[in-house]
Design a protein around this motif. Structure first.
Motif, short mmCIF file in Angstrom:
data_model
loop_
_atom_site.label_atom_id
_atom_site.label_comp_id
_atom_site.label_asym_id
_atom_site.label_seq_id
_atom_site.Cartn_x
_atom_site.Cartn_y
_atom_site.Cartn_z
N THR A 83 0.83 -1.20 0.00
CA THR A 83 0.00 0.00 0.00
C THR A 83 0.86 1.26 0.00
OG1 THR A 83 -1.73 -1.18 1.19
CG2 THR A 83 -1.83 1.21 1.25
N THR A 136 2.22 1.68 -3.46
CA THR A 136 1.18 2.10 -4.40
C THR A 136 0.82 3.56 -4.21
OG1 THR A 136 0.28 -0.14 -4.40
CG2 THR A 136 -1.16 1.61 -5.18
N ALA A 137 0.79 4.01 -2.98
CA ALA A 137 0.40 5.39 -2.67
C ALA A 137 1.55 6.37 -2.82
CB ALA A 137 -0.16 5.46 -1.26
N ASN A 162 3.14 7.68 -5.38
CA ASN A 162 2.89 8.72 -6.38
C ASN A 162 4.16 9.49 -6.75
OD1 ASN A 162 1.28 10.12 -8.17
ND2 ASN A 162 0.58 11.60 -6.64
#
Length: 71
Positions: free
Chosen positions: A31, A34-35, A37
């Motif tokens: 997570t 993925t976050a 950015n």
């Protein structure tokens, strides 16, 4: 490090709960990655957390399979 830190936990809590915990740690790492950015520090932090989860799994899962395979 994940495998080294997991052995006492697996002995105390049991293999099944430890495997579930290792999966949750890996999901947290995934997570974070993925976050991220584009934030490289989050990617590196996520990789470190996910690595702890994979290390914990690599220690616990074979032992759990061996214990359940014996009848």
């Amino acid at each position: 490090f994940g495998a080294l830190l997991t052995f006492p936990i697996a002995e105390k809590w049991g293999r099944k709960k430890t495997i579930i915990g290792a999966a949750l740690v890996f999901l947290i790492g995934g997570t974070l990655m993925t976050a991220a950015n584009g934030n490289m520090s989050m990617v590196v932090g996520g990789r470190a957390v996910a690595g702890l989860g994979i290390g914990a799994s690599s220690l616990t899962v074979p032992v759990y399979i061996a214990e359940t395979a014996v009848s």
